[in-house]
Write a protein that holds these residues in place. Structure first.
Motif, PDB file in Angstrom:
ATOM      1  N   VAL A  94       2.359  26.995  13.858  1.00 28.27           N
ATOM      2  CA  VAL A  94       2.586  25.550  13.914  1.00 28.27           C
ATOM      3  C   VAL A  94       1.478  24.828  13.149  1.00 28.27           C
ATOM      4  O   VAL A  94       0.293  25.010  13.427  1.00 28.27           O
ATOM      5  CB  VAL A  94       2.633  25.068  15.382  1.00 28.27           C
ATOM      6  CG1 VAL A  94       2.809  23.551  15.418  1.00 28.27           C
ATOM      7  CG2 VAL A  94       3.770  25.755  16.122  1.00 28.27           C
ATOM      8  N   ILE A  95       1.871  24.009  12.204  1.00 24.94           N
ATOM      9  CA  ILE A  95       0.920  23.227  11.413  1.00 24.94           C
ATOM     10  C   ILE A  95       0.766  21.832  11.991  1.00 24.94           C
ATOM     11  O   ILE A  95      -0.325  21.272  12.040  1.00 24.94           O
ATOM     12  CB  ILE A  95       1.376  23.135   9.935  1.00 24.94           C
ATOM     13  CG1 ILE A  95       1.609  24.542   9.361  1.00 24.94           C
ATOM     14  CG2 ILE A  95       0.367  22.359   9.106  1.00 24.94           C
ATOM     15  CD1 ILE A  95       0.390  25.430   9.367  1.00 24.94           C
ATOM     16  N   ASN A  96       1.895  21.259  12.446  1.00 21.06           N
ATOM     17  CA  ASN A  96       1.878  19.892  12.978  1.00 21.06           C
ATOM     18  C   ASN A  96       2.708  19.863  14.261  1.00 21.06           C
ATOM     19  O   ASN A  96       3.912  20.104  14.244  1.00 21.06           O
ATOM     20  CB  ASN A  96       2.452  18.921  11.942  1.00 21.06           C
ATOM     21  CG  ASN A  96       2.316  17.472  12.358  1.00 21.06           C
ATOM     22  OD1 ASN A  96       1.896  17.174  13.483  1.00 21.06           O
ATOM     23  ND2 ASN A  96       2.671  16.567  11.463  1.00 21.06           N
ATOM     24  N   LEU A  97       2.067  19.538  15.372  1.00 22.17           N
ATOM     25  CA  LEU A  97       2.778  19.472  16.651  1.00 22.17           C
ATOM     26  C   LEU A  97       3.690  18.254  16.760  1.00 22.17           C
ATOM     27  O   LEU A  97       4.626  18.249  17.570  1.00 22.17           O
ATOM     28  CB  LEU A  97       1.768  19.449  17.804  1.00 22.17           C
ATOM     29  CG  LEU A  97       1.026  20.762  18.064  1.00 22.17           C
ATOM     30  CD1 LEU A  97      -0.119  20.532  19.054  1.00 22.17           C
ATOM     31  CD2 LEU A  97       1.966  21.820  18.602  1.00 22.17           C
ATOM     32  N   ARG A  98       3.398  17.212  15.981  1.00 20.31           N
ATOM     33  CA  ARG A  98       4.182  15.968  16.021  1.00 20.31           C
ATOM     34  C   ARG A  98       4.285  15.436  17.454  1.00 20.31           C
ATOM     35  O   ARG A  98       5.351  14.969  17.895  1.00 20.31           O
ATOM     36  CB  ARG A  98       5.581  16.193  15.453  1.00 20.31           C
ATOM     37  CG  ARG A  98       5.625  16.781  14.055  1.00 20.31           C
ATOM     38  CD  ARG A  98       7.047  17.074  13.623  1.00 20.31           C
ATOM     39  NE  ARG A  98       7.114  17.713  12.324  1.00 20.31           N
ATOM     40  CZ  ARG A  98       8.212  18.205  11.771  1.00 20.31           C
ATOM     41  NH1 ARG A  98       9.366  18.116  12.432  1.00 20.31           N
ATOM     42  NH2 ARG A  98       8.195  18.778  10.599  1.00 20.31           N
ATOM     43  N   THR A  99       3.213  15.493  18.163  1.00 24.05           N
ATOM     44  CA  THR A  99       3.211  15.152  19.599  1.00 24.05           C
ATOM     45  C   THR A  99       3.718  13.747  19.859  1.00 24.05           C
ATOM     46  O   THR A  99       4.398  13.493  20.863  1.00 24.05           O
ATOM     47  CB  THR A  99       1.790  15.313  20.165  1.00 24.05           C
ATOM     48  OG1 THR A  99       1.331  16.645  19.891  1.00 24.05           O
ATOM     49  CG2 THR A  99       1.772  15.082  21.664  1.00 24.05           C
ATOM     50  N   ARG A 100       3.425  12.828  18.954  1.00 23.56           N
ATOM     51  CA  ARG A 100       3.845  11.427  19.157  1.00 23.56           C
ATOM     52  C   ARG A 100       5.361  11.320  19.291  1.00 23.56           C
ATOM     53  O   ARG A 100       5.863  10.434  19.993  1.00 23.56           O
ATOM     54  CB  ARG A 100       3.339  10.583  17.984  1.00 23.56           C
ATOM     55  CG  ARG A 100       3.722   9.125  18.081  1.00 23.56           C
ATOM     56  CD  ARG A 100       3.210   8.347  16.888  1.00 23.56           C
ATOM     57  NE  ARG A 100       3.686   6.975  16.877  1.00 23.56           N
ATOM     58  CZ  ARG A 100       3.462   6.106  15.897  1.00 23.56           C
ATOM     59  NH1 ARG A 100       2.753   6.490  14.827  1.00 23.56           N
ATOM     60  NH2 ARG A 100       3.926   4.889  15.964  1.00 23.56           N
ATOM     61  N   TRP A 101       6.086  12.198  18.603  1.00 21.59           N
ATOM     62  CA  TRP A 101       7.559  12.159  18.674  1.00 21.59           C
ATOM     63  C   TRP A 101       8.120  13.305  19.514  1.00 21.59           C
ATOM     64  O   TRP A 101       9.072  13.114  20.264  1.00 21.59           O
ATOM     65  CB  TRP A 101       8.152  12.228  17.259  1.00 21.59           C
ATOM     66  CG  TRP A 101       7.775  11.054  16.419  1.00 21.59           C
ATOM     67  CD1 TRP A 101       8.369   9.821  16.398  1.00 21.59           C
ATOM     68  CD2 TRP A 101       6.694  10.987  15.501  1.00 21.59           C
ATOM     69  NE1 TRP A 101       7.733   8.989  15.504  1.00 21.59           N
ATOM     70  CE2 TRP A 101       6.687   9.677  14.940  1.00 21.59           C
ATOM     71  CE3 TRP A 101       5.710  11.888  15.087  1.00 21.59           C
ATOM     72  CZ2 TRP A 101       5.757   9.267  13.991  1.00 21.59           C
ATOM     73  CZ3 TRP A 101       4.779  11.471  14.144  1.00 21.59           C
ATOM     74  CH2 TRP A 101       4.814  10.185  13.610  1.00 21.59           C
ATOM     75  N   SER A 102       7.536  14.499  19.358  1.00 22.49           N
ATOM     76  CA  SER A 102       8.095  15.669  20.039  1.00 22.49           C
ATOM     77  C   SER A 102       7.635  15.793  21.493  1.00 22.49           C
ATOM     78  O   SER A 102       8.328  16.398  22.315  1.00 22.49           O
ATOM     79  CB  SER A 102       7.708  16.949  19.289  1.00 22.49           C
ATOM     80  OG  SER A 102       6.298  17.170  19.378  1.00 22.49           O
ATOM     81  N   GLY A 103       6.470  15.226  21.801  1.00 24.73           N
ATOM     82  CA  GLY A 103       5.917  15.392  23.139  1.00 24.73           C
ATOM     83  C   GLY A 103       5.330  16.783  23.362  1.00 24.73           C
ATOM     84  O   GLY A 103       4.893  17.110  24.473  1.00 24.73           O
ATOM     85  N   ILE A 104       5.317  17.616  22.321  1.00 25.57           N
ATOM     86  CA  ILE A 104       4.813  18.986  22.436  1.00 25.57           C
ATOM     87  C   ILE A 104       3.287  18.995  22.266  1.00 25.57           C
ATOM     88  O   ILE A 104       2.750  18.391  21.334  1.00 25.57           O
ATOM     89  CB  ILE A 104       5.462  19.901  21.380  1.00 25.57           C
ATOM     90  CG1 ILE A 104       6.983  19.864  21.509  1.00 25.57           C
ATOM     91  CG2 ILE A 104       4.944  21.322  21.514  1.00 25.57           C
ATOM     92  CD1 ILE A 104       7.526  20.362  22.811  1.00 25.57           C
ATOM     93  N   GLN A 105       2.641  19.686  23.182  1.00 26.57           N
ATOM     94  CA  GLN A 105       1.200  19.897  23.076  1.00 26.57           C
ATOM     95  C   GLN A 105       0.917  21.392  22.976  1.00 26.57           C
ATOM     96  O   GLN A 105       1.776  22.222  23.282  1.00 26.57           O
ATOM     97  CB  GLN A 105       0.479  19.281  24.285  1.00 26.57           C
ATOM     98  CG  GLN A 105       0.695  17.759  24.402  1.00 26.57           C
ATOM     99  CD  GLN A 105      -0.061  17.144  25.559  1.00 26.57           C
ATOM    100  OE1 GLN A 105      -1.090  17.664  25.977  1.00 26.57           O
ATOM    101  NE2 GLN A 105       0.447  16.037  26.085  1.00 26.57           N
TER     102      GLN A 105
END
Length: 306
Positions: A149-160
């Motif tokens: 994983v390069i980018n978790l995109r937490t702001r949209w995906s909620g993935i940490q």
């Protein structure tokens, strides 16, 4: 005396030459006969070989036709099972939808993505949620992507990061998801993006994408040919606020929102799909007048003049 002896000698030579000629002629005829027999035998052998090849080719074509018919029958059977209704009522040329599906046959799906590959531009599933027609959760798991994983995109995906430590491997999760979706009508918003990330090919006639239907856009007062986000549709039509948390989206919440949007227009949507696929039945009443004598050939009509 000498002349008589020469005459006798010449006669003997002539007889010998004649007998030799006859012998050679017979031998030539015998050789020709043998050659013709061999030629005929070769010709017959070639004919048998060609006939055998033709027979084998016909058998092969017959086997192919049987296989094709078996495949068509199998596809028809699969289509009837998947769609939930018989092809005798709705022809396979439509090949897409069924009458309004029962609650048991409808699920809603949503996935959250993370970025992998060069620059984190590749989408891979990190969470997948499936709910039934009543909104109850059938499946909700974090999924470990195949690539780093390069980018978790937490702001949209909620993935940490910690969500992926003990996540289900992608191949295992994919099999579980396919098993749940089998034979179901699947509802979702821009759901083909989810199918692509899951590497799933679901029958088109069993997919309801709330992003592409005109019915919801019309209800929301949105211009034609404009794709509306799930967040906007939920706010306008369900009076519900979703995707507002800064910690990211929730795939369960999004799946339920797509499902409730589908329920708003379910009857009209399914009726529209049936109308698009229903065949036009021939009107036998309107064709009865063609049975009149004026439409029959003269040599068939009993009153015809000869």
């Amino acid at each position: 005396m000498i002349m008589e002896q020469d005459s006798k000698r010449s006669k003997a030579v002539s007889r010998g030459l004649l007998s030799n000629h006859r012998y050679l002629s017979k031998k030539v005829m015998l050789l020709n006969a043998l050659g013709n027999a061999k030629a005929r035998k070769k010709l017959q052998q070639r004919k048998r070989v060609s006939e055998r090849k033709v027979g084998d080719a016909q058998d092969t074509n017959a086997d192919k036709e049987v296989n094709i018919l078996s495949s068509v029958t199998a596809c028809t059977d699969i289509w009837e099972v998947d769609s939930g209704f018989c092809s005798e009522v709705s022809p396979p040329t439509s090949g897409r939808s069924s009458p309004s599906p029962s609650a048991m046959a409808v699920v809603a799906l949503d996935c959250e993505m993370v970025g992998t590959g060069p620059g984190g531009r590749c989408n891979e599933v990190a969470r997948c949620s499936i709910v039934d027609y009543h909104g109850d959760v059938l499946y909700d798991k974090y999924i470990k992507p195949c690539q780093p994983v390069i980018n978790l995109r937490t702001r949209w995906s909620g993935i940490q990061r910690h969500h992926l430590r003990n996540a289900t491997p992608f191949t295992e999760a994919r099999e579980e998801i396919i098993h749940i979706l089998e034979g179901k009508v699947v509802v979702g918003h821009s759901i083909y993006n989810d199918f692509e990330a899951l590497d799933v090919l679901h029958p088109c006639h069993m997919v309801r994408d709330t992003c592409t239907t005109r019915l919801l856009g019309r209800l929301a007062g949105v211009q034609k040919r404009r794709f509306v986000s799930l967040r906007v549709l939920a706010h306008k039509l369900l009076n519900r606020t979703i995707q507002a948390d800064r910690k990211g989206h929730c795939s369960v919440e999004d799946a339920r929102a797509a499902l409730d949007l589908y329920k708003l227009v379910e009857d009209e949507w399914e009726h529209e799909l049936r109308d698009d696929r229903a065949p036009e039945k021939p009107s036998f009443a309107s064709s009865n007048h063609f049975m009149q004598d004026q439409y029959w050939p003269n040599n068939i009509c009993p009153d015809a003049t000869h």
